[in-house]
Design an enzyme around this catalytic site. Structure first.
Site, mmCIF file in Angstrom:
data_model
loop_
_atom_site.group_PDB
_atom_site.id
_atom_site.type_symbol
_atom_site.label_atom_id
_atom_site.label_comp_id
_atom_site.label_asym_id
_atom_site.label_seq_id
_atom_site.Cartn_x
_atom_site.Cartn_y
_atom_site.Cartn_z
ATOM 1 N N CYS A 95 0.822 -1.213 0.000
ATOM 2 C CA CYS A 95 0.000 0.000 0.000
ATOM 3 C C CYS A 95 0.853 1.259 0.000
ATOM 4 O O CYS A 95 0.680 2.156 -0.814
ATOM 5 C CB CYS A 95 -0.932 -0.003 1.205
ATOM 6 S SG CYS A 95 -1.831 1.541 1.418
ATOM 7 N N CYS A 120 -1.687 1.840 -2.818
ATOM 8 C CA CYS A 120 -2.649 2.923 -2.571
ATOM 9 C C CYS A 120 -2.038 4.316 -2.590
ATOM 10 O O CYS A 120 -2.589 5.227 -3.209
ATOM 11 C CB CYS A 120 -3.330 2.727 -1.213
ATOM 12 S SG CYS A 120 -3.690 1.034 -0.759
ATOM 13 N N LYS A 153 -0.419 5.386 -6.033
ATOM 14 C CA LYS A 153 -1.535 5.337 -6.994
ATOM 15 C C LYS A 153 -2.433 6.557 -6.855
ATOM 16 O O LYS A 153 -2.766 7.223 -7.842
ATOM 17 C CB LYS A 153 -2.320 4.046 -6.768
ATOM 18 C CG LYS A 153 -3.618 3.879 -7.559
ATOM 19 C CD LYS A 153 -4.844 4.408 -6.861
ATOM 20 C CE LYS A 153 -5.153 3.762 -5.551
ATOM 21 N NZ LYS A 153 -5.640 2.401 -5.631
ATOM 22 N N TYR A 160 -8.795 -3.688 -10.990
ATOM 23 C CA TYR A 160 -8.817 -2.272 -10.599
ATOM 24 C C TYR A 160 -7.432 -1.659 -10.720
ATOM 25 O O TYR A 160 -7.296 -0.482 -11.058
ATOM 26 C CB TYR A 160 -9.404 -2.104 -9.183
ATOM 27 C CG TYR A 160 -8.549 -2.614 -8.059
ATOM 28 C CD1 TYR A 160 -7.623 -1.788 -7.438
ATOM 29 C CD2 TYR A 160 -8.694 -3.911 -7.575
ATOM 30 C CE1 TYR A 160 -6.845 -2.252 -6.391
ATOM 31 C CE2 TYR A 160 -7.923 -4.377 -6.535
ATOM 32 C CZ TYR A 160 -6.989 -3.542 -5.942
ATOM 33 O OH TYR A 160 -6.216 -4.007 -4.907
ATOM 34 N N GLU A 196 -6.939 1.628 -12.997
ATOM 35 C CA GLU A 196 -6.424 2.823 -12.310
ATOM 36 C C GLU A 196 -5.149 3.319 -12.973
ATOM 37 O O GLU A 196 -4.999 4.520 -13.239
ATOM 38 C CB GLU A 196 -6.157 2.501 -10.838
ATOM 39 C CG GLU A 196 -7.422 2.360 -10.008
ATOM 40 C CD GLU A 196 -7.150 1.936 -8.585
ATOM 41 O OE1 GLU A 196 -8.026 2.155 -7.723
ATOM 42 O OE2 GLU A 196 -6.060 1.380 -8.312
ATOM 43 N N HIS A 249 -26.557 20.767 -0.282
ATOM 44 C CA HIS A 249 -26.622 21.292 -1.651
ATOM 45 C C HIS A 249 -25.632 22.449 -1.817
ATOM 46 O O HIS A 249 -25.488 23.274 -0.931
ATOM 47 C CB HIS A 249 -28.040 21.794 -1.937
ATOM 48 C CG HIS A 249 -28.264 22.192 -3.358
ATOM 49 N ND1 HIS A 249 -28.306 21.268 -4.384
ATOM 50 C CD2 HIS A 249 -28.430 23.410 -3.922
ATOM 51 C CE1 HIS A 249 -28.515 21.910 -5.522
ATOM 52 N NE2 HIS A 249 -28.593 23.208 -5.278
ATOM 53 N N GLU A 289 -25.659 14.351 -2.426
ATOM 54 C CA GLU A 289 -27.065 14.579 -2.106
ATOM 55 C C GLU A 289 -28.006 13.773 -3.000
ATOM 56 O O GLU A 289 -29.176 13.600 -2.679
ATOM 57 C CB GLU A 289 -27.405 16.061 -2.192
ATOM 58 C CG GLU A 289 -27.396 16.623 -3.598
ATOM 59 C CD GLU A 289 -27.822 18.091 -3.640
ATOM 60 O OE1 GLU A 289 -28.812 18.432 -2.970
ATOM 61 O OE2 GLU A 289 -27.155 18.862 -4.345
#
Length: 606
Positions: free
Chosen positions: A168, A173, A176, A309, A313, A581, A586
């Protein structure tokens, strides 16, 4: 009638004498039942310690239930296993393992006067210095245990290696996400002109500057981990660990020097490494994600092989830096994820310049020119026929999956079961392997999620169960995650296909909507591309069992909704929640359209 001068002893008293006789006559006495898994677990523990025990199987004798009543009177415990060591009542399965992890059991196994049968070098040895291993080792040290961490990175075929912290931090992670952010900044520069920013300078990206900055940051993290271990008095060795016998390992450093250590308990946290294709030229001429993030030169025209993934990515941020990128896909995108979302991810990438070659696999990669980058020729064949294609690229990045790093740990010498197909280790719900004193966490666990936060959580909780008196186990259900493709995809819970498979189409309701981030309206880009959907269980008060969002900052959105799903949120509660908002998130508070209705979900404004 009894002989003159003798009084017949009541049956209960006779049973008490018999039970006490068994306890006194055997170093380890286990009152057990042959079918009981907890009894089997305790027996396996003593067997792994190389200690002989005697077991009375109460389900195999006529007076077994009566003996259980006697044990209840003697110990306050009627359940099995009921364990005695050198005359001392230890208790059931949980109490026996607690005594083992605290060292009490070892003392009782001595002469009964507090002498241990064997003095181990460490209470705990953790093999693997990634996120899970570090979390477990630091927690165990905090709880007062003597801990050793072994971490060794086997160089890639190109010679790439890295420091403490695991995949990672070094090749996963962290770099990346930073390269993903680099690409997002490029898009923001394009958008900025529409918001009134004026600049004449030619904008271009410098790969070397980016890599140097990212590697400097990773270096600081490597150093921070070493300092953290030192502060908690955890011993760290940059060495490869291999079992040579029960409770004993050999540590081999970079110079080939060997040292030997023993421990009461071991945790395996060795993680995974990228898989290669097994074709001519793959290891000699291709790179993996292990090489990409520290690559000293811009990769140029790139072929990404795979649809994981990691593949998407990497393809996404390379294209975002302005490179010519092609993805070669054997079958489907993002296997294991919701396939509607996966196809939307791919469609967006295609719209933004990433080319896809579907249903082809490489069969040979040859070098045409040396250089940084050089030039490669790739020959690929169809998965549905005999058709072959050729292409020339500067770099070929293989991202077809990862294999568990368990093959050279000597696990067969101590009897740890390993899945021969994928190298993964089966374990129970407490991460315990087939050998009671060996545990496994993180990506090498069979059937569990391959995610950094999962390994960290499992590592901490394991240490607390072993040494802190805790009983809390890692919950592997409803774990939120995000794929950092150019348009991020966040999810928690079930993919739609899995929900249908488990509950049936008639028992789920899918609410969905397209949305247009306000920030994208002025640049006028990608309307009706971002997408949100929730999957509800009609049999359980419309509880949300699947959450999916495709849009900017999907990770940040998904984290919050992940907590809500953990709390059992329903569609009604979502509807009762007032949205913020104007935000993307939302949309989940205003969903009205179901898939079953067939109504149009296109949007024309924010």
């Amino acid at each position: 009638m009894p002989p003159p001068g003798q009084v017949r002893m009541p049956d209960k008293d006779a049973l008490k004498l018999r039970v006490r006789g068994l306890i006194d006559a055997h170093r380890i006495m286990i009152f057990s039942k042959s079918y009981c898994p907890f009894c089997r677990k305790v027996k396996d523990l003593f067997q792994s310690l190389g200690v002989e025990y005697s077991a009375l199987e109460l389900d195999k004798i006529d007076d077994g239930s009566s003996i259980q009543e006697v044990l209840l009177e003697l110990t306050g415990q009627r359940t099995v296993p009921n364990v005695f060591v050198n005359g001392t009542h230890v208790g059931g399965c949980d109490q026996t393992f607690q005594a083992y992890h605290s060292g009490l059991l070892q003392k009782l196994l001595g002469d009964g006067k507090g002498e241990e049968t064997e003095a181990y070098d460490y209470d705990l040895i953790v093999i693997g210095g990634g996120s899970g291993g570090l979390a477990c080792s630091k927690e165990a040290a905090t709880l007062g245990k003597k801990v050793l961490v072994l971490d060794y990175v086997v160089p890639t075929p190109l010679g790439t290696t890295w420091g403490l912290g695991g995949t990672c931090v070094n090749v996963g992670c962290i770099p990346k996400k930073l390269m993903h952010q680099t690409a997002l900044l490029g898009q923001a520069l394009q958008d900025s002109r529409k918001f009134g920013w004026e600049y004449d300078q030619q904008v271009k990206h410098n790969w070397e500057t980016m890599v140097e900055a990212i590697q400097n940051y990773i270096g600081s993290l490597n150093w921070g981990y070493r300092v953290a271990l030192r502060e908690k008095s955890v011993t760290y060795l940059n060495a490869y660990g291999e079992f040579i016998g029960p409770h004993k390992i050999k540590a081999i450093n970079r110079k080939g020097q060997e040292t030997f250590y023993t421990a009461q308990t071991f945790v395996l946290a060795t993680g995974e490494r990228p898989r290669y294709l097994g074709i001519p030229g793959d290891k000699e001429n291709c790179i993996t994600s292990d090489d990409l993030f520290s690559l000293p030169y811009c990769p140029g025209k790139t072929l990404v092989v795979g649809a994981s993934y990691v593949a998407l990515e990497c393809a996404g941020f390379l294209a975002g830096l302005g490179l010519d990128v092609t993805v070669m896909v054997r079958s489907i995108l993002l296997r294991g994820f919701d396939q509607e979302m996966a196809e939307r991810v791919g469609a967006h990438m295609e719209t933004h310049g990433v080319k896809f070659i579907r249903k082809f696999v490489p069969v040979e990669v040859t070098k045409l020119e040396e250089g940084m980058p050089g030039k490669l020729k790739v020959i690929a064949k169809s998965t549905e026929g005999s058709q072959r294609i050729e292409g020339e690229y500067n770099t070929v990045l293989i991202a077809i999956g990862r294999d568990a790093c368990t093959g050279n740990l000597g696990l067969e010498k101590i009897g740890v079961n390993v899945n021969e197909k994928n190298g993964k280790i089966p374990a129970n719900d407490e991460e315990q392997t087939s050998v009671p004193y060996v545990y496994a966490i993180g990506d090498i666990l069979e059937g569990k999620l391959e995610l950094t936060p999962v390994a960290i959580q499992a590592g901490k909780l394991l240490a607390r169960r072993l040494y802190g008196g805790s009983s809390i186990k890692c919950d592997y259900v409803n774990v939120p995650t995000t794929v950092f493709t150019p348009l991020e995809y966040g999810c928690c819970g079930l993919p739609e296909e899995r929900a249908i498979e488990q509950l049936g189409q008639e028992n789920i309701e899918v609410y969905h909507n397209l949305f247009w981030p306000l920030e994208w309206t002025i640049p006028n880009r990608d309307n009706n591309t971002c997408y949100a959907k929730i999957i509800c269980n009609k049999l359980d008060n419309n509880r949300v069992i699947g959450f999916h969002v495709l849009g900017p900052n999907a990770g940040e959105i998904t984290q919050g909704f992940g907590a809500a799903i953990k709390c059992g949120i329903t569609k009604e509660l979502l509807d009762d929640t007032i949205g913020i908002h104007p935000t993307c998130a939302e949309v989940f508070t205003t969903m009205e359209i179901t898939k079953a209705s067939g109504r149009d979900i296109s949007q024309s404004g924010c």
